[in-house]
Design an enzyme around this catalytic site. Structure first.
Site, PDB file in Angstrom:
ATOM      1  N   GLY A   1     134.005 -47.280  52.710  1.00  0.00           N
ATOM      2  CA  GLY A   1     133.949 -46.330  53.833  1.00  0.00           C
ATOM      3  C   GLY A   1     133.133 -45.100  53.478  1.00  0.00           C
ATOM      4  O   GLY A   1     132.690 -44.366  54.360  1.00  0.00           O
ATOM      5  N   GLY A   2     132.949 -44.846  52.158  1.00  0.00           N
ATOM      6  CA  GLY A   2     132.057 -43.764  51.721  1.00  0.00           C
ATOM      7  C   GLY A   2     132.536 -42.380  52.123  1.00  0.00           C
ATOM      8  O   GLY A   2     133.725 -42.138  52.328  1.00  0.00           O
ATOM      9  N   THR A   3     131.574 -41.472  52.247  1.00  0.00           N
ATOM     10  CA  THR A   3     131.869 -40.058  52.483  1.00  0.00           C
ATOM     11  C   THR A   3     132.601 -39.835  53.800  1.00  0.00           C
ATOM     12  O   THR A   3     133.624 -39.150  53.853  1.00  0.00           O
ATOM     13  CB  THR A   3     130.545 -39.256  52.508  1.00  0.00           C
ATOM     14  OG1 THR A   3     129.819 -39.537  51.318  1.00  0.00           O
ATOM     15  CG2 THR A   3     130.805 -37.769  52.617  1.00  0.00           C
ATOM     16  N   CYS A   4     132.075 -40.381  54.884  1.00  0.00           N
ATOM     17  CA  CYS A   4     132.611 -40.074  56.216  1.00  0.00           C
ATOM     18  C   CYS A   4     134.096 -40.397  56.288  1.00  0.00           C
ATOM     19  O   CYS A   4     134.910 -39.579  56.703  1.00  0.00           O
ATOM     20  CB  CYS A   4     131.831 -40.850  57.273  1.00  0.00           C
ATOM     21  SG  CYS A   4     132.389 -40.492  58.939  1.00  0.00           S
TER      22      CYS A   4
ATOM     23  N   GLU B   1     130.410 -51.622  45.651  1.00  0.00           N
ATOM     24  CA  GLU B   1     130.947 -50.272  45.920  1.00  0.00           C
ATOM     25  C   GLU B   1     131.644 -49.766  44.662  1.00  0.00           C
ATOM     26  O   GLU B   1     132.512 -50.437  44.117  1.00  0.00           O
ATOM     27  CB  GLU B   1     131.904 -50.312  47.112  1.00  0.00           C
ATOM     28  CG  GLU B   1     132.658 -49.023  47.371  1.00  0.00           C
ATOM     29  CD  GLU B   1     131.779 -47.768  47.524  1.00  0.00           C
ATOM     30  OE1 GLU B   1     130.888 -47.750  48.381  1.00  0.00           O
ATOM     31  OE2 GLU B   1     131.985 -46.801  46.734  1.00  0.00           O
TER      32      GLU B   1
ATOM     33  N   HIS C   1     133.848 -32.900  89.201  1.00  0.00           N
ATOM     34  CA  HIS C   1     134.489 -31.583  89.190  1.00  0.00           C
ATOM     35  C   HIS C   1     135.954 -31.744  88.805  1.00  0.00           C
ATOM     36  O   HIS C   1     136.603 -32.670  89.285  1.00  0.00           O
ATOM     37  CB  HIS C   1     134.401 -30.947  90.585  1.00  0.00           C
ATOM     38  CG  HIS C   1     135.187 -29.680  90.685  1.00  0.00           C
ATOM     39  ND1 HIS C   1     134.733 -28.501  90.126  1.00  0.00           N
ATOM     40  CD2 HIS C   1     136.411 -29.418  91.228  1.00  0.00           C
ATOM     41  CE1 HIS C   1     135.629 -27.554  90.345  1.00  0.00           C
ATOM     42  NE2 HIS C   1     136.657 -28.083  91.015  1.00  0.00           N
TER      43      HIS C   1
HETATM   44  C1  LIG Z   1     132.914 -32.467  54.595  1.00  0.00           C
HETATM   45  C2  LIG Z   1     131.943 -33.328  55.367  1.00  0.00           C
HETATM   46  C3  LIG Z   1     132.103 -33.447  56.741  1.00  0.00           C
HETATM   47  C4  LIG Z   1     131.213 -34.237  57.472  1.00  0.00           C
HETATM   48  N1  LIG Z   1     131.369 -34.318  58.825  1.00  0.00           N
HETATM   49  C5  LIG Z   1     130.513 -35.059  59.540  1.00  0.00           C
HETATM   50  C6  LIG Z   1     130.654 -35.185  60.950  1.00  0.00           C
HETATM   51  O1  LIG Z   1     131.564 -34.613  61.549  1.00  0.00           O
HETATM   52  N2  LIG Z   1     129.765 -35.944  61.621  1.00  0.00           N
HETATM   53  C7  LIG Z   1     128.746 -36.589  60.988  1.00  0.00           C
HETATM   54  O2  LIG Z   1     127.971 -37.282  61.648  1.00  0.00           O
HETATM   55  N3  LIG Z   1     128.577 -36.497  59.654  1.00  0.00           N
HETATM   56  C8  LIG Z   1     129.437 -35.741  58.924  1.00  0.00           C
HETATM   57  N4  LIG Z   1     129.286 -35.665  57.569  1.00  0.00           N
HETATM   58  C9  LIG Z   1     128.163 -36.393  56.939  1.00  0.00           C
HETATM   59  C10 LIG Z   1     128.528 -37.879  56.775  1.00  0.00           C
HETATM   60  O3  LIG Z   1     129.747 -38.000  56.085  1.00  0.00           O
HETATM   61  C11 LIG Z   1     127.422 -38.582  56.009  1.00  0.00           C
HETATM   62  O4  LIG Z   1     126.192 -38.324  56.637  1.00  0.00           O
HETATM   63  C12 LIG Z   1     127.645 -40.092  55.994  1.00  0.00           C
HETATM   64  O5  LIG Z   1     128.892 -40.422  55.416  1.00  0.00           O
HETATM   65  C13 LIG Z   1     126.516 -40.769  55.204  1.00  0.00           C
HETATM   66  O6  LIG Z   1     126.755 -42.117  55.150  1.00  0.00           O
HETATM   67  P1  LIG Z   1     125.989 -43.044  54.119  1.00  0.00           P
HETATM   68  O7  LIG Z   1     126.312 -44.419  54.549  1.00  0.00           O
HETATM   69  O8  LIG Z   1     124.578 -42.693  54.043  1.00  0.00           O
HETATM   70  O9  LIG Z   1     126.601 -42.709  52.692  1.00  0.00           O
HETATM   71  P2  LIG Z   1     128.106 -42.540  52.145  1.00  0.00           P
HETATM   72  O10 LIG Z   1     129.094 -42.530  53.267  1.00  0.00           O
HETATM   73  O11 LIG Z   1     128.068 -41.388  51.249  1.00  0.00           O
HETATM   74  O12 LIG Z   1     128.337 -43.884  51.340  1.00  0.00           O
HETATM   75  C14 LIG Z   1     127.695 -44.187  50.140  1.00  0.00           C
HETATM   76  C15 LIG Z   1     128.562 -45.106  49.314  1.00  0.00           C
HETATM   77  O13 LIG Z   1     127.799 -45.594  48.206  1.00  0.00           O
HETATM   78  C16 LIG Z   1     128.627 -45.655  47.057  1.00  0.00           C
HETATM   79  N5  LIG Z   1     127.737 -45.629  45.880  1.00  0.00           N
HETATM   80  C17 LIG Z   1     126.883 -44.634  45.516  1.00  0.00           C
HETATM   81  N6  LIG Z   1     126.182 -44.978  44.423  1.00  0.00           N
HETATM   82  C18 LIG Z   1     126.593 -46.224  44.087  1.00  0.00           C
HETATM   83  C19 LIG Z   1     126.234 -47.127  43.044  1.00  0.00           C
HETATM   84  N7  LIG Z   1     125.282 -46.834  42.151  1.00  0.00           N
HETATM   85  N8  LIG Z   1     126.878 -48.310  42.972  1.00  0.00           N
HETATM   86  C20 LIG Z   1     127.829 -48.635  43.876  1.00  0.00           C
HETATM   87  N9  LIG Z   1     128.193 -47.837  44.890  1.00  0.00           N
HETATM   88  C21 LIG Z   1     127.586 -46.648  45.007  1.00  0.00           C
HETATM   89  C22 LIG Z   1     129.515 -44.426  47.205  1.00  0.00           C
HETATM   90  O14 LIG Z   1     130.696 -44.557  46.437  1.00  0.00           O
HETATM   91  C23 LIG Z   1     129.781 -44.413  48.713  1.00  0.00           C
HETATM   92  O15 LIG Z   1     130.945 -45.138  49.037  1.00  0.00           O
HETATM   93  C24 LIG Z   1     130.162 -34.906  56.811  1.00  0.00           C
HETATM   94  C25 LIG Z   1     130.016 -34.810  55.415  1.00  0.00           C
HETATM   95  C26 LIG Z   1     130.905 -34.030  54.704  1.00  0.00           C
HETATM   96  C27 LIG Z   1     130.745 -33.944  53.213  1.00  0.00           C
END
Ligand SMILES: Cc1cc2nc3c(=O)[nH]c(=O)nc-3n(C[C@H](O)[C@H](O)[C@H](O)COP(=O)(O)OP(=O)(O)OC[C@H]3O[C@@H](n4cnc5c(N)ncnc54)[C@H](O)[C@@H]3O)c2cc1C
Ligand SMILES: NC(=O)c1ccc[n+]([C@@H]2O[C@H](COP(=O)([O-])OP(=O)(O)OC[C@H]3O[C@@H](n4cnc5c(N)ncnc54)[C@H](O)[C@@H]3O)[C@@H](O)[C@H]2O)c1
Length: 462
Positions: free
Chosen positions: A39-42, A34, A441
């Site tokens: 935890g990434g984007t979510c 990582e 209900h």
């Molecule tokens: C503002 C916003 C609100 C959202 N709200 C919702 C919601 O309410 N409900 C919903 O279902 N979805 C929502 N989403 C979408 C959701 O966040 C994403 O679909 C989800 O997080 C995708 O998960 P993922 O595991 O594919 O990737 P991510 O969660 O993006 O994780 C990818 C990880 O990989 C790491 N990474 C990338 N490249 C490399 C590399 N080369 N080497 C090492 N690490 C790397 C990154 O740092 C990141 O931690 C929202 C998105 C945003 C931007």
């Protein structure tokens, strides 16, 4: 330095950690790489912080409406952004620490920090360490698209990441993009007290939804004082910090929207451009998404891609489902498939828009003979009692199979209620399963059988 594992997971987003746990439990040694926040984007910049902020915005709005419920609060509602920020960061941070602890306790799993880049199909470099494995799982997610608008290099802007750091209320937030991110942040900041203008290229908001859904969302947002500028073609940015301008040069008439802050919400792109995929021979499509088959396998033996980076979904639940599909096929001898997944998502404005399956437009385009049932939320007892009657429920049924093809609930609690229809769709059961069910209900779900008992005439097919 070289290190060898049985499996490597790149990215600790929504699919990576649960997959690492299963792989570790199967006896494999696993490296999770990582580069930023676990935890990434979510967890860090997406669902969790935004829904925490949506909750603050809801309370603010309810406070403003308190007198209509007979509740006297005594003063104007004001929002302390510093406290909203502290609450949001607390919720997001606790979620991140939970994932960190979870990863640390997984048997056979090692978390490595750094940016991973392929050197060959089964070797990734992280700083000065070469890490090798026969099985590689890419869960690298995506990031905000930065459009090449004239002025983008000089005019300050926010994305979904930077806007979470605001500790003071923008006087006037201008948002480019009228979809999930634009609308959720737009309504939230309006409720916090900002002026909000949304500039959208399409001639209607949420262009993928049925027109009456878009129209109802427009009414909801305009009623709260959000200014909408649709059909905004050829955008150019002008200005400096505190005084920004979005100019839509080809709009007729030409549009110019001025504000103090600018949020760009025009879509996401996959984090595949800095992964060295060419060194591994992994194919991507023209938009940079990794090409996968129905089980998340790439074109290279022993490399899988899960979550947002494969372009098959763009939500937390679709990323998690990719993990389930990979684990089922690889570890459980269970042939689960991406194509078994039914589209399901919610837009968390208030009231929320929950959507499953096909829209009416999609159903007709695919040649289905359909019947539609619609019920306004003004005729849902629970919504009336709560004083939250905006929106409607809509169900779409296939005339021949008598199965549900899709549904939309734009209304209070719609994001929860829709799951009873989704489960019936997964069961491939006839829609009468719902009409014959006795719901509690007074709930919003209670009116789903009634809506399905009032289907209109057949359309489409020919
Ligand atoms: C503002 C916003 C609100 C959202 N709200 C919702 C919601 O309410 N409900 C919903 O279902 N979805 C929502 N989403 C979408 C959701 O966040 C994403 O679909 C989800 O997080 C995708 O998960 P993922 O595991 O594919 O990737 P991510 O969660 O993006 O994780 C990818 C990880 O990989 C790491 N990474 C990338 N490249 C490399 C590399 N080369 N080497 C090492 N690490 C790397 C990154 O740092 C990141 O931690 C929202 C998105 C945003 C931007
Ligand atoms: N509730 C949720 O589940 C949720 C919430 C937020 C984000 N997300 C995820 O994040 C993703 C990205 O969201 P998003 O709203 O940034 O993107 P999006 O792709 O959903 O929408 C982008 C919007 O910007 C408009 N646009 C594109 N280029 C433009 C231009 N040049 N000028 C003006 N308008 C332009 C598009 O017409 C569209 O309405 C979504 O696909 C979704 O999967 C989900």
């Amino acid at each position: 330095m070289n290190q060898r594992f049985d499996a490597i997971v790149v990215g600790a987003g929504q699919a990576g950690p649960p997959l690492a746990e299963r792989l570790g439990k199967s006896g494999r040694t696993v490296a999770v790489i990582e580069r930023k926040l676990v935890g990434g984007t979510c967890v860090n910049t997406g669902c969790i912080p935004t829904k925490a902020m949506v909750a603050s915005a809801y309370v603010a709005q309810t406070g403003r409406r308190a007198a209509s419920y007979g509740v006297l609060t005594g003063s104007d509602v004001r929002v302390d952004m510093e406290q909203v920020w502290t609450r949001t960061q607390g919720i997001s941070g606790r979620s991140r620490s939970g994932v960190e602890k979870w990863l640390a306790g997984m048997p056979n799993v090692t978390l490595l920090r750094g940016h991973a880049v392929f050197e060959s199909p089964h070797a990734l470099r992280v700083d000065d360490t070469l890490i090798e494995a026969d099985e590689i799982f890419l869960n690298v997610g995506g990031r905000a698209v930065i459009p090449d608008f004239p002025g983008i290099d000089t005019v300050p802007y926010l994305t979904n990441t930077g806007i979470l750091d605001l500790r003071e209320l923008p006087k006037h937030l201008v948002i480019v993009g009228g979809s999930y991110i634009g609308l959720e942040f737009g309504q939230m900041f309006r409720r916090f007290g900002s002026e909000v203008s949304i500039v959208e290229r399409s001639t209607r908001l949420l262009p993928r939804e049925d027109p009456e859904v878009s129209a109802a969302v427009v009414d909801i947002l305009q009623e709260e004082g959000i200014k909408l500028h649709l059909g905004a073609e050829c955008i150019e940015l002008q200005g400096q910090a505190g005084n920004v301008s979005v100019v839509a040069k080809c709009a007729d008439p030409r549009m110019e929207v001025r504000g103090t802050h600018l949020l760009l919400a025009v879509g996401r792109r996959a984090n595949t451009d800095s992964l060295g995929l060419d060194k591994a021979g992994v194919a991507t499509d023209e938009r940079g998404y990794i090409t996968v088959d129905d089980q998340c396998r790439t074109n290279v033996e022993g490399i899988w891609a899960l979550g947002d980076c494969n372009g098959k979904g763009a939500f937390t639940h679709t990323s998690y489902n990719d993990y389930e599909i990979v684990a089922a096929n690889l570890l459980d001898n269970e042939p689960r498939r991406i194509s078994d997944r039914i589209a399901a998502y919610a837009l968390f404005i208030d009231p929320p828009l929950a959507r499953i399956g096909l829209t009416e437009q999609e159903a007709l385009k695919q040649g289905h003979e359909i019947r539609i049932g619609v019920r306004p939320m003004t005729r849902v007892g629970r919504a009336v009692e709560r004083g939250e009657t905006l929106g409607f429920m809509k169900v779409i049924v296939d005339e021949k199979s008598e199965q549900l093809l899709g549904a939309a609930i734009l209304g209070v609690n719609g994001d929860e209620a829709i799951h009873s229809l989704l489960d019936v769709m997964y069961a491939k059961a006839p829609y009468r399963t719902v009409t014959h069910a006795v719901h509690i209900h007074p709930t919003v779900s209670e009116l789903l059988p009634t809506t399905l008992q009032s289907l209109g005439a057949v359309s489409g097919g020919g």
